[in-house]
Design a protein around this motif. Structure first.
Motif, PDB file in Angstrom:
ATOM      1  N   PRO A  78      14.982  28.651  17.655  1.00 41.43           N
ATOM      2  CA  PRO A  78      15.104  28.246  16.272  1.00 41.43           C
ATOM      3  C   PRO A  78      15.215  26.902  16.074  1.00 41.43           C
ATOM      4  CG  PRO A  78      16.521  30.144  16.717  1.00 41.43           C
ATOM      5  CD  PRO A  78      16.134  29.712  18.120  1.00 41.43           C
TER       6      PRO A  78
ATOM      7  N   VAL B 192      14.797  29.740   8.795  1.00 43.46           N
ATOM      8  CA  VAL B 192      14.161  28.299   9.094  1.00 43.46           C
ATOM      9  C   VAL B 192      12.709  28.311   8.207  1.00 43.46           C
ATOM     10  CG1 VAL B 192      13.121  26.798  10.742  1.00 43.46           C
ATOM     11  CG2 VAL B 192      14.867  28.026  11.390  1.00 43.46           C
TER      12      VAL B 192
ATOM     13  N   THR C  54      12.412  24.307  14.231  1.00 38.10           N
ATOM     14  CA  THR C  54      12.952  23.472  13.101  1.00 38.10           C
ATOM     15  C   THR C  54      12.035  22.166  13.524  1.00 38.10           C
ATOM     16  OG1 THR C  54      15.029  24.523  13.053  1.00 38.10           O
ATOM     17  CG2 THR C  54      14.650  22.244  12.092  1.00 38.10           C
TER      18      THR C  54
END
Length: 594
Positions: free
Chosen positions: A425, A469, A429
């Motif tokens: 994750p 996200v 990002t």
């Protein structure tokens, strides 16, 4: 009536005495744990006059019981015997406990005496505590003298200058004791004692005690003086450190015992900060390099753990010239523990060196460690890549390190695969949606079919985080179809993963996706032949209902599809399915009706 009252009053202490004389150790232990309750029942006067003398005579027991007693007396026990004015009464039993053979009991007794010292008045300290300290310090057996070393620092600042003089002499005597265990205790507590001394007394007394211990013939004593060295250096100016301690610093970092050098390496940053930047650059750089090259792997491991902290005290050019060459050597070290310690710290050099030097000197080292054969090395470097990204940017990081990360995603060690999943994750990002979809999306879905449950579980949590996200719409096109398709896989593990993934990501989606694309697949799995899948369907239906059941669309969905499905599962032939369906049904109805 009066005789009955008398029996009632005597009962607590009599009961305690009976239980403490019991042959059953557990019964005696339970009695000690209840001693504060008994003191409360007796009242302050009787607790002081009957209970404490009784406990003072109860030191001939199992170590476990004595340890519990030492602990109980340090838990604000003065509140039960009349408050701080009578706290000194507790010193009697604790003095006896401080002289027993078992180290754990003595340490706990000393800890409790220290707590009591904090509430004693200066008069109580001089009248009761100091005589106790003198008795322990001059005890015939080494056990009491060992315990006394911990008891000097807590009261030093509270007593008169004349008594302080005696305390310094008393501690010096412990440092010169014939018994190594006593000298070891003095070395352990010298740092705490020195922090209470004025600079004048540090120079006149503290240094004398320290030097004697630092040149002790027992390495078990010398290794404890490294922390004393830090504590004393913190009390002095850089010029005084250079004049008074330089020889001892050299001796500690070049000691013939690897255990002493290990302690020096382990405390090197604290020592460097205490001695000042000038001495670090003149003297300590050379010693640090020697520790990085030490013959013993344990010393190199400890030194590697100090790399960023020590390097921030140096100019970047000095780090590149003096430290980085040895970091490069440590990347090839024969000990996996050294490489693991290095991998955990090496990324901390990137913010210190800056963009271009990191690319030139460190990037290849990161790549080398990412490909290390030992899983912990790879794990440590992966978990710290964010520091590198902040310095060199995601594009360079991706171009150079992404191939290695993808390779690790299929590593045979599941812990490495799990570390990669947890990092995804963050990587997503930084990479952005387009790059992620091209390079990593398929990888993320492949983890859902991993043979290890922890990986499948981490993969479903990963999908939830990715949805947060990249947005719900991204999840609709990239995640939901693939998860739903797995629900018809012939292998039950894939079907199970579908159910669990839906339960995990459902709260991050919206009611539209749930209603149109997910609920039918979930209801289909409610009739799966595997009971484990059916009861997990009940859990996931509960999550959907409790997440969306308060909205009009969610309530309608729950009433029309979820509640009927749970009613069917409540009549299932499997007991576990019935149990979870019943709970899910109750919570669903509570949500939509509440």
């Amino acid at each position: 009536m009066d005789p009955a009252l008398g029996v009632e009053e005597v009962a607590p202490i009599a009961l305690l005495m009976d239980e403490l004389r019991s042959e059953d150790v557990q019964l005696r232990l339970n009695a000690i744990h209840r001693v504060s309750t008994i003191a409360l029942a007796l009242g302050p006067d009787r607790a002081r006059e009957e209970l404490i003398p009784f406990l003072q005579d109860s030191v001939d027991d199992e170590d476990e019981v004595l340890l519990a007693l030492a602990d109980e007396l340090g838990k604000n026990f003065e509140e039960y015997i009349g408050g701080n004015d009578h706290a000194h009464v507790l010193l009697g039993p604790l003095e006896n406990l401080s002289a027993v053979e078992e180290t754990l009991v003595r340490d706990k007794a000393a800890e409790s005496i220290t707590k009591i010292a904090a509430v004693l008045s200066p008069q109580q300290i001089e009248q009761y505590y100091i005589p106790l300290l003198n008795r322990l310090s001059h005890g015939e057996w080494f056990t009491s003298r060992t315990s006394s070393a911990a008891l000097y620092a807590p009261v030093y600042a509270k007593v008169s200058p004349a008594v302080q003089d005696e305390l310094r002499k008393g501690f010096a005597a412990l440092g010169a004791d014939d018994t190594p265990m006593v000298r070891r205790a003095a070395a352990k507590w010298l740092g705490a004692f020195a922090k209470n001394l004025s600079k004048q007394h540090v120079l006149s007394d503290g240094l004398t005690i320290y030097r004697r211990l630092q040149s002790d013939d027992q390495d078990s004593v010398r290794l404890l003086t490294v922390e004393d060295l830090v504590a004393i250096a913190q009390q002095l100016s850089p010029a005084e450190v250079k004049e008074q301690l330089l020889k001892q610093i050299r001796q500690s970092v070049t000691d013939k015992s690897w255990r002493v050098r290990y302690m020096a390496a382990n405390n090197f940053n604290a020592l460097s900060e205490a001695v000042g930047v000038e001495l670090v650059r003149e003297e300590l750089v050379n010693h640090y390099v020697q520790l990085l090259k030490d013959n013993e792997a344990e010393v190199r491991t400890a030194a590697a753990g100090q790399i960023p902290g020590f390097s921030k005290l140096l100019e970047p050019e000095v780090v590149i010239a003096r430290i980085v060459p040895y970091v490069r050597e440590l990347c090839q070290d024969s000990s996996q523990h050294v490489r693991a310690a290095l991998a955990n710290q090496i990324t901390g050099l990137a913010p210190l060196l800056g963009h271009a030097p990191t690319i030139e000197h460190l990037l290849q080292l990161f790549l080398h460690l990412l490909k290390d054969e030992f899983p912990e090395v790879r794990l440590n470097i992966i978990s710290k890549l964010e520091q590198v990204n902040e310095v060199i940017g995601i594009q360079l990081l991706a171009d150079n390190l992404l191939p290695a990360i993808v390779e690790l995603a299929e590593d045979k060690s599941w812990r490495v695969r799990q570390a990669i999943i947890e990092y995804i994750p963050l990587l997503a990002t930084q990479l952005g949606r387009v790059f992620f979809d091209e390079q990593l999306a398929n990888l993320c879905m492949s983890w859902l079919g991993d043979t290890v449950y922890s990986i499948r579980e981490a993969a479903t949590i990963n999908l939830k985080k990715l949805t947060e996200v990249f947005s719900v719409e991204w999840a609709r096109t990239q995640i939901v179809p693939k998860v739903v398709n797995m629900g018809s896989h012939p292998n039950y593990l894939y079907r199970m993963t579908t159910v669990q993934a839906i339960g995990t990501i459902a709260p991050s989606l919206d009611i539209d996706i749930i209603r149109n694309e997910i609920i039918d697949a979930l209801l289909h799995l409610a009739t799966d032949p595997i009971p484990n899948i059916r009861f997990n369907v009940a859990k996931s239906l509960e999550i959907v209902a409790t997440t969306y059941g308060k909205t009009p669309e969610g309530k309608e969905l729950a009433q029309s599809k979820i509640v009927p499905a749970l009613e069917e599962l409540k009549a299932d032939q499997d007991a576990d399915v019935r149990y979870f369906a019943t709970i899910a049904s109750q919570r669903t109805l509570a949500t939509i009706e509440g």
